[in-house]
Design a protein around this motif. Sequence first.
Motif, PDB file in Angstrom:
ATOM      1  N   ASP A  65      -4.778  -1.862  43.482  1.00 64.41           N
ATOM      2  CA  ASP A  65      -5.275  -0.540  43.101  1.00 64.41           C
ATOM      3  C   ASP A  65      -6.242  -0.022  44.155  1.00 64.41           C
ATOM      4  O   ASP A  65      -7.082  -0.777  44.662  1.00 64.41           O
ATOM      5  CB  ASP A  65      -6.015  -0.595  41.766  1.00 64.41           C
ATOM      6  N   GLN A  85     -12.630   4.178  49.940  1.00 65.34           N
ATOM      7  CA  GLN A  85     -11.792   3.585  48.906  1.00 65.34           C
ATOM      8  C   GLN A  85     -12.277   2.186  48.553  1.00 65.34           C
ATOM      9  O   GLN A  85     -12.622   1.398  49.437  1.00 65.34           O
ATOM     10  CB  GLN A  85     -10.336   3.464  49.377  1.00 65.34           C
ATOM     11  N   TYR A  93      -9.156   2.864  44.502  1.00 66.66           N
ATOM     12  CA  TYR A  93     -10.015   3.830  43.824  1.00 66.66           C
ATOM     13  C   TYR A  93     -10.654   4.716  44.884  1.00 66.66           C
ATOM     14  O   TYR A  93     -11.299   4.226  45.818  1.00 66.66           O
ATOM     15  CB  TYR A  93     -11.074   3.104  42.997  1.00 66.66           C
ATOM     16  N   THR A  94     -10.475   6.007  44.741  1.00 69.82           N
ATOM     17  CA  THR A  94     -10.883   6.958  45.779  1.00 69.82           C
ATOM     18  C   THR A  94     -12.171   7.688  45.383  1.00 69.82           C
ATOM     19  O   THR A  94     -12.580   7.684  44.229  1.00 69.82           O
ATOM     20  CB  THR A  94      -9.759   7.981  46.023  1.00 69.82           C
ATOM     21  N   SER A 106      -9.589   0.217  35.843  1.00 76.03           N
ATOM     22  CA  SER A 106      -8.452   0.131  34.924  1.00 76.03           C
ATOM     23  C   SER A 106      -7.874  -1.270  34.840  1.00 76.03           C
ATOM     24  O   SER A 106      -6.706  -1.441  34.492  1.00 76.03           O
ATOM     25  CB  SER A 106      -7.356   1.116  35.353  1.00 76.03           C
ATOM     26  N   ASN A 146     -18.678   9.909  45.902  1.00 71.76           N
ATOM     27  CA  ASN A 146     -18.893  10.969  44.920  1.00 71.76           C
ATOM     28  C   ASN A 146     -19.198  10.384  43.542  1.00 71.76           C
ATOM     29  O   ASN A 146     -19.980  10.961  42.771  1.00 71.76           O
ATOM     30  CB  ASN A 146     -17.664  11.872  44.833  1.00 71.76           C
ATOM     31  N   SER A 147     -18.601   9.216  43.240  1.00 69.57           N
ATOM     32  CA  SER A 147     -18.901   8.554  41.966  1.00 69.57           C
ATOM     33  C   SER A 147     -20.376   8.175  41.887  1.00 69.57           C
ATOM     34  O   SER A 147     -20.983   8.226  40.815  1.00 69.57           O
ATOM     35  CB  SER A 147     -18.028   7.308  41.807  1.00 69.57           C
ATOM     36  N   SER A 168     -21.400   8.731  38.009  1.00 70.27           N
ATOM     37  CA  SER A 168     -20.249   8.392  37.175  1.00 70.27           C
ATOM     38  C   SER A 168     -20.326   6.931  36.750  1.00 70.27           C
ATOM     39  O   SER A 168     -20.880   6.095  37.459  1.00 70.27           O
ATOM     40  CB  SER A 168     -18.952   8.644  37.945  1.00 70.27           C
ATOM     41  N   LEU A 175     -14.690   4.563  37.995  1.00 70.03           N
ATOM     42  CA  LEU A 175     -14.070   4.939  39.264  1.00 70.03           C
ATOM     43  C   LEU A 175     -12.746   5.644  39.010  1.00 70.03           C
ATOM     44  O   LEU A 175     -12.072   5.402  38.001  1.00 70.03           O
ATOM     45  CB  LEU A 175     -13.835   3.698  40.124  1.00 70.03           C
ATOM     46  N   SER A 176     -12.364   6.492  39.950  1.00 70.41           N
ATOM     47  CA  SER A 176     -11.131   7.258  39.838  1.00 70.41           C
ATOM     48  C   SER A 176     -10.001   6.526  40.556  1.00 70.41           C
ATOM     49  O   SER A 176     -10.069   6.307  41.773  1.00 70.41           O
ATOM     50  CB  SER A 176     -11.326   8.648  40.448  1.00 70.41           C
ATOM     51  N   LEU A 177      -8.968   6.151  39.812  1.00 74.29           N
ATOM     52  CA  LEU A 177      -7.827   5.454  40.399  1.00 74.29           C
ATOM     53  C   LEU A 177      -6.995   6.442  41.196  1.00 74.29           C
ATOM     54  O   LEU A 177      -6.448   7.407  40.648  1.00 74.29           O
ATOM     55  CB  LEU A 177      -6.988   4.805  39.308  1.00 74.29           C
ATOM     56  N   GLY A 178      -6.903   6.208  42.508  1.00 76.68           N
ATOM     57  CA  GLY A 178      -6.143   7.098  43.372  1.00 76.68           C
ATOM     58  C   GLY A 178      -4.667   6.773  43.389  1.00 76.68           C
ATOM     59  O   GLY A 178      -3.817   7.630  43.157  1.00 76.68           O
TER      60      GLY A 178
END
Length: 345
Positions: free
Chosen positions: A100, A88, A102-103, A73, A107-108, A113, A116-119
């Motif tokens: 930031d 992370q 990203y967690t 992001s 799994n990503s 994927s 990345l998923s922002l935790g």
Amino acid sequence: MKKLFFPLAIIAISFASCSDDDSMPTPVDPTPGNPTPTPAVELKLFTSSNTSGAISYTDLLAASPVPKTFSVSSVDSDGIFYDPFKDQVILASRTNNRVDAYTGFRNSIITSSTALSLGFSSASDFTNAREIAVSGDKVVVAQDQSAANGNTSMFYVYQRNTSGFTLLNTYTVDIKLWGIHLEGETMYAIADNTSDLVVYNNFFSNATGTISASKRVTIEGLIRTHGITYSNQDNVMVLSDVGLASSATDGGLIIINNFSSVLSSTANMGTIAMSNQVRIYGPNSLLGNPVDVAYDHVTNDIYVAERLNGGGQVLKFAFPTTNGDFAPQTARTEAGVTAVYLLRR
């Protein structure tokens, strides 16, 4: 570039990050009494970019290491770290002026994927971030002076927990910051626009406010420092020289062996002579603006985030024993690459 810290990475070609760097338990180097190092469980290279809105990741233990990219992001990021225990990826976002996390990184990868998923993130406390360093649950951001922050260079110290970042301290300094490296309680920093290395002892013991360097030394023959990483296993300091910011051909790497002894024998405000350095410079090196470095204390490879030459490249060098214009062992294009982190454990 890239490690009490995790020596993280640079790409398949780790870099302590920008880098450099942090520390955690890692395999022991081979020695005459222990010739076989512990096999690495993970050997991963991470890079960030200030133009692509993505990071890259390379599993260096794969049969055929191939970089993978993941969108994040933040279009402009400078400073990257990976925590294998919390899984992370931590970035300093220059786009959003925050840290930031990203967690679920593994799994990503498993799910193929592309993002990345922002935790969670810190508050937008700083501007013009140039690097991060991690020690345990503390994350330090180097803010370089600019018009947007009143021309103030500062360290921002955050506590990282399971769901956020808490700002613990801020330290104002009298140098322009860029690359930083934490070794336990010791902070190594470069003084941008100079050829100087600055040391802050007992770094986390300081109260919020202005702090002064414990020691400052000049690196003879270096034009402008940027990247820095240190290996306590090998007692090796690696610095990068970007030379003129506008030139894509005048950069270099400087390696200082037996660093702790060299530093202790150099007076405050003294000079580390070229006789104590091993240097890589020249057109074959592809070094123009090497902005971050990482070092593998087992293979002794050096990873570099080269920002200018070719629009951005990740380079890997064999450890030099003499001065020379050495070509990188590997080179790959990565637009806008700004930081490299190498994880070995």
